[in-house]
Design a protein around this motif. Structure first.
Motif, PDB file in Angstrom:
ATOM      1  N   MET A   1       0.839  -1.193   0.000  1.00 27.83           N
ATOM      2  CA  MET A   1       0.000   0.000   0.000  1.00 27.83           C
ATOM      3  C   MET A   1       0.879   1.250   0.000  1.00 27.83           C
ATOM      4  SD  MET A   1      -2.855   1.245   2.796  1.00 27.83           S
ATOM      5  CE  MET A   1      -3.819  -0.255   2.611  1.00 27.83           C
ATOM      6  N   SER A   2       0.526   2.236  -0.822  1.00 23.15           N
ATOM      7  CA  SER A   2       1.310   3.466  -0.873  1.00 23.15           C
ATOM      8  C   SER A   2       1.170   4.242   0.429  1.00 23.15           C
ATOM      9  CB  SER A   2       0.844   4.337  -2.040  1.00 23.15           C
ATOM     10  OG  SER A   2      -0.474   4.810  -1.803  1.00 23.15           O
ATOM     11  N   ILE A   3       2.155   5.115   0.680  1.00 22.45           N
ATOM     12  CA  ILE A   3       2.135   5.904   1.904  1.00 22.45           C
ATOM     13  C   ILE A   3       0.894   6.775   1.976  1.00 22.45           C
ATOM     14  CG2 ILE A   3       3.306   7.757   3.154  1.00 22.45           C
ATOM     15  CD1 ILE A   3       5.954   6.633   2.194  1.00 22.45           C
ATOM     16  N   SER A   4       0.523   7.404   0.873  1.00 16.04           N
ATOM     17  CA  SER A   4      -0.609   8.332   0.893  1.00 16.04           C
ATOM     18  C   SER A   4      -1.912   7.648   1.287  1.00 16.04           C
ATOM     19  CB  SER A   4      -0.761   9.018  -0.468  1.00 16.04           C
ATOM     20  OG  SER A   4      -0.979   8.063  -1.485  1.00 16.04           O
ATOM     21  N   LYS A   5      -2.075   6.369   0.928  1.00 12.74           N
ATOM     22  CA  LYS A   5      -3.304   5.651   1.251  1.00 12.74           C
ATOM     23  C   LYS A   5      -3.397   5.301   2.727  1.00 12.74           C
ATOM     24  CE  LYS A   5      -4.092   3.711  -3.350  1.00 12.74           C
ATOM     25  NZ  LYS A   5      -4.223   2.484  -4.173  1.00 12.74           N
ATOM     26  N   LYS A   6      -2.297   5.375   3.436  1.00 13.21           N
ATOM     27  CA  LYS A   6      -2.297   5.071   4.866  1.00 13.21           C
ATOM     28  C   LYS A   6      -2.628   6.292   5.721  1.00 13.21           C
ATOM     29  CE  LYS A   6       1.203   1.345   4.792  1.00 13.21           C
ATOM     30  NZ  LYS A   6       0.644   0.385   5.769  1.00 13.21           N
ATOM     31  N   LEU A   7      -2.644   7.470   5.091  1.00 12.57           N
ATOM     32  CA  LEU A   7      -2.763   8.701   5.854  1.00 12.57           C
ATOM     33  C   LEU A   7      -4.088   9.406   5.605  1.00 12.57           C
ATOM     34  CD1 LEU A   7       0.815  10.138   5.168  1.00 12.57           C
ATOM     35  CD2 LEU A   7       0.087   8.696   7.072  1.00 12.57           C
ATOM     36  N   THR A   8      -4.570  10.103   6.612  1.00 10.31           N
ATOM     37  CA  THR A   8      -5.754  10.941   6.459  1.00 10.31           C
ATOM     38  C   THR A   8      -5.363  12.230   5.749  1.00 10.31           C
ATOM     39  OG1 THR A   8      -5.415  12.117   8.548  1.00 10.31           O
ATOM     40  CG2 THR A   8      -6.644  10.028   8.633  1.00 10.31           C
ATOM     41  N   ARG A   9      -6.346  12.990   5.319  1.00 14.87           N
ATOM     42  CA  ARG A   9      -6.071  14.265   4.658  1.00 14.87           C
ATOM     43  C   ARG A   9      -5.302  15.193   5.603  1.00 14.87           C
ATOM     44  NH1 ARG A   9      -7.880  16.838   0.253  1.00 14.87           N
ATOM     45  NH2 ARG A   9      -9.416  15.198  -0.155  1.00 14.87           N
ATOM     46  N   THR A  10      -5.682  15.209   6.869  1.00 15.40           N
ATOM     47  CA  THR A  10      -4.987  16.049   7.842  1.00 15.40           C
ATOM     48  C   THR A  10      -3.532  15.641   7.977  1.00 15.40           C
ATOM     49  OG1 THR A  10      -7.019  16.435   9.093  1.00 15.40           O
ATOM     50  CG2 THR A  10      -4.939  16.799  10.253  1.00 15.40           C
ATOM     51  N   GLU A  11      -3.274  14.332   8.001  1.00 14.51           N
ATOM     52  CA  GLU A  11      -1.893  13.844   8.119  1.00 14.51           C
ATOM     53  C   GLU A  11      -1.079  14.165   6.875  1.00 14.51           C
ATOM     54  OE1 GLU A  11      -2.823  10.081  11.121  1.00 14.51           O
ATOM     55  OE2 GLU A  11      -3.024   9.858   8.944  1.00 14.51           O
ATOM     56  N   LEU A  12      -1.710  14.090   5.715  1.00 12.34           N
ATOM     57  CA  LEU A  12      -1.018  14.452   4.480  1.00 12.34           C
ATOM     58  C   LEU A  12      -0.612  15.922   4.508  1.00 12.34           C
ATOM     59  CD1 LEU A  12      -3.248  12.604   1.860  1.00 12.34           C
ATOM     60  CD2 LEU A  12      -0.887  12.034   2.437  1.00 12.34           C
ATOM     61  N   GLU A  13      -1.521  16.775   4.955  1.00  5.78           N
ATOM     62  CA  GLU A  13      -1.195  18.197   5.034  1.00  5.78           C
ATOM     63  C   GLU A  13      -0.099  18.453   6.056  1.00  5.78           C
ATOM     64  OE1 GLU A  13      -2.140  20.638   3.058  1.00  5.78           O
ATOM     65  OE2 GLU A  13      -3.250  19.159   1.877  1.00  5.78           O
ATOM     66  N   SER A  14      -0.043  17.626   7.092  1.00  5.70           N
ATOM     67  CA  SER A  14       1.002  17.778   8.103  1.00  5.70           C
ATOM     68  C   SER A  14       2.387  17.503   7.528  1.00  5.70           C
ATOM     69  CB  SER A  14       0.742  16.825   9.282  1.00  5.70           C
ATOM     70  OG  SER A  14      -0.426  17.196   9.982  1.00  5.70           O
ATOM     71  N   LEU A  15       2.460  16.589   6.576  1.00  4.36           N
ATOM     72  CA  LEU A  15       3.746  16.316   5.922  1.00  4.36           C
ATOM     73  C   LEU A  15       4.225  17.546   5.157  1.00  4.36           C
ATOM     74  CD1 LEU A  15       3.152  12.716   4.484  1.00  4.36           C
ATOM     75  CD2 LEU A  15       4.369  13.347   6.585  1.00  4.36           C
ATOM     76  N   TYR A  16       3.306  18.192   4.448  1.00  4.41           N
ATOM     77  CA  TYR A  16       3.670  19.385   3.696  1.00  4.41           C
ATOM     78  C   TYR A  16       4.068  20.531   4.628  1.00  4.41           C
ATOM     79  CZ  TYR A  16       1.524  17.100  -0.376  1.00  4.41           C
ATOM     80  OH  TYR A  16       1.216  16.232  -1.399  1.00  4.41           O
ATOM     81  N   SER A  17       3.325  20.723   5.695  1.00  2.00           N
ATOM     82  CA  SER A  17       3.643  21.822   6.613  1.00  2.00           C
ATOM     83  C   SER A  17       4.970  21.567   7.321  1.00  2.00           C
ATOM     84  CB  SER A  17       2.514  22.027   7.629  1.00  2.00           C
ATOM     85  OG  SER A  17       2.389  20.912   8.499  1.00  2.00           O
ATOM     86  N   ALA A  18       5.287  20.303   7.574  1.00  2.00           N
ATOM     87  CA  ALA A  18       6.577  19.957   8.184  1.00  2.00           C
ATOM     88  C   ALA A  18       7.720  20.320   7.247  1.00  2.00           C
ATOM     89  CB  ALA A  18       6.619  18.475   8.514  1.00  2.00           C
ATOM     90  N   ALA A  19       7.559  20.011   5.966  1.00  2.00           N
ATOM     91  CA  ALA A  19       8.586  20.368   4.989  1.00  2.00           C
ATOM     92  C   ALA A  19       8.727  21.882   4.904  1.00  2.00           C
ATOM     93  CB  ALA A  19       8.229  19.785   3.628  1.00  2.00           C
ATOM     94  N   ASN A  20       7.608  22.581   4.959  1.00  2.00           N
ATOM     95  CA  ASN A  20       7.622  24.039   4.913  1.00  2.00           C
ATOM     96  C   ASN A  20       8.405  24.608   6.088  1.00  2.00           C
ATOM     97  OD1 ASN A  20       6.994  26.546   3.917  1.00  2.00           O
ATOM     98  ND2 ASN A  20       4.789  26.279   4.005  1.00  2.00           N
ATOM     99  N   SER A  21       8.165  24.060   7.276  1.00  2.00           N
ATOM    100  CA  SER A  21       8.850  24.535   8.477  1.00  2.00           C
ATOM    101  C   SER A  21      10.350  24.283   8.400  1.00  2.00           C
ATOM    102  CB  SER A  21       8.263  23.833   9.705  1.00  2.00           C
ATOM    103  OG  SER A  21       8.955  24.197  10.884  1.00  2.00           O
ATOM    104  N   ALA A  22      10.741  23.089   7.935  1.00  2.00           N
ATOM    105  CA  ALA A  22      12.163  22.758   7.835  1.00  2.00           C
ATOM    106  C   ALA A  22      12.865  23.668   6.833  1.00  2.00           C
ATOM    107  CB  ALA A  22      12.327  21.297   7.438  1.00  2.00           C
ATOM    108  N   ILE A  23      12.202  23.950   5.714  1.00  2.00           N
ATOM    109  CA  ILE A  23      12.798  24.828   4.699  1.00  2.00           C
ATOM    110  C   ILE A  23      12.959  26.232   5.257  1.00  2.00           C
ATOM    111  CG2 ILE A  23      12.396  25.946   2.470  1.00  2.00           C
ATOM    112  CD1 ILE A  23      10.993  23.323   1.597  1.00  2.00           C
ATOM    113  N   TRP A  24      11.930  26.750   5.937  1.00  2.10           N
ATOM    114  CA  TRP A  24      12.016  28.113   6.460  1.00  2.10           C
ATOM    115  C   TRP A  24      13.125  28.241   7.502  1.00  2.10           C
ATOM    116  CZ3 TRP A  24      11.861  30.698  11.068  1.00  2.10           C
ATOM    117  CH2 TRP A  24      11.832  32.100  10.968  1.00  2.10           C
ATOM    118  N   HIS A  25      13.200  27.304   8.434  1.00  2.00           N
ATOM    119  CA  HIS A  25      14.216  27.382   9.489  1.00  2.00           C
ATOM    120  C   HIS A  25      15.627  27.250   8.917  1.00  2.00           C
ATOM    121  CE1 HIS A  25      11.891  27.771  13.195  1.00  2.00           C
ATOM    122  NE2 HIS A  25      11.006  26.944  12.663  1.00  2.00           N
TER     123      HIS A  25
END
Length: 333
Positions: A1-25
């Motif tokens: 099963m792909s990673i995206s299918k294991k995650l809720t929409r909220t969890e998927l958005e959390s991955l993007y926001s985490a990347a955003n935070s790491a890039i900004w810092h």
């Protein structure tokens, strides 16, 4: 099963926001440490070093409860490898950054890779000059050969049509998120090759989509049957043997490898889930870090409080490419 299918929409958005935070810092850190105005290579350096633990910690908190272990490693170098193409011959660097994601499911392992060329920008656009040779490489991908970097000579045809290459636009200077008008308030944007580069989406979305298997070009790390896979594999092999330095942000010549706090030898900047390999030696040997970096001597202190020895200075200029290696593995939840 792909990673995206294991995650809720909220969890998927959390991955993007985490990347955003790491890039900004990491972007903020480059600006804070720069002796002169920070350049593309400074931002790449802090992303693949200081950004690694920030990104991994946030991603681990989302993925681990879903039975997905994570390991992220990063190395930095600049200006290599150089490639030459055309008549008369033209020479440019291959890319500023190589991103690789390998996912190991229960029945198979897949990988994707993306070559990234960074350009500075103040308004999420950047016009390249007429005849820009890097643009010619990234837009047409002619047959080329490596002329520095320790890779085998001879013409290569990657047959690249944009899936495995991208431009990144990097915000010039310091700004807090609320002042950034770029997509997702991210100080890095991404776009395909064109004379007028214009950020199509945030680089945080690119990182998240690579993790989810939605971006990057498929690469067969166990095969040398195609030029793309052979080239990515060779870049992995040569990168771990070198040192790096970036004096503008106060980093002298430094081994890319050091003793890891985990039981597995790894790239100098590394963060992983506690259960990434567990006690499974077979799995540990199959990780990208151990396959391509595991035989490189690690830098260690001499026991008398002295700093670890570095490799010879010419190694700093000899090869490799800045790299962000993301590894995921399905484990029991």
């Amino acid at each position: 099963m792909s990673i995206s299918k294991k995650l809720t929409r909220t969890e998927l958005e959390s991955l993007y926001s985490a990347a955003n935070s790491a890039i900004w810092h990491s972007h903020q850190l480059a600006n804070a440490h720069a002796r002169r105005a920070a350049r593309e290579e400074d931002y790449v350096a802090t992303l693949v070093t200081n950004g690694v633990p920030l990104l991994a910690d946030r991603w681990i908190s989302v993925l681990e409860p879903k039975g997905i272990a994570l390991k992220i490693s990063g190395v930095f170098c600049h200006g290599h490898p150089q490639v030459a193409f055309g008549i008369p011959q033209r020479q440019v660097e291959l890319a500023d950054l190589l991103i690789i994601h390998q996912h190991s499911a229960k029945t198979r392992t897949t990988a994707r890779a993306l070559l990234v060329q960074a350009k500075m920008s103040t308004d999420a656009t950047h016009r390249l000059p007429t005849g820009d040779q890097q643009l010619y490489l990234f837009s047409t991908w002619p047959k080329f050969e490596f002329v520095t970097g320790g890779l085998a000579r001879g013409l290569r045809d990657l047959k690249e049509i944009g899936k495995g290459s991208r431009y990144a636009l990097v915000l010039a200077g310091q700004a807090y998120p609320e002042s950034i008008t770029w997509a997702d308030q991210c100080p890095w944007g991404a776009c395909h090759a064109d004379q007028l580069l214009s950020a199509e989406r945030s680089f945080s979305k690119v990182l998240g989509d690579i993790l989810l298997g939605k971006d990057g070009r498929i690469v067969q790390l166990n095969s040398r049957s195609d030029e793309w896979s052979r080239t990515i594999k060779e870049l992995l092999e040569v990168t771990g043997t070198k040192t790096y330095r970036r004096t503008n942000i106060g980093r002298g010549e430094t081994s890319r490898l050091s003793m890891s706090s985990s039981t597995n030898a790894g790239v100098m900047f590394l963060t992983e889930s506690s259960n990434f390999t567990g006690n499974d030696r077979t799995r540990a040997l199959k990780t990208v870090g151990n396959r391509f970096f595991g035989n490189v001597p690690l830098a260690q202190a001499d026991g008398n409080g002295n700093d670890p020895p570095t490799f010879e200075r010419e190694d700093n200029r000899g090869g490799g490419i800045s790299m962000l290696v993301i590894e995921t593995r399905e484990v029991e939840a």
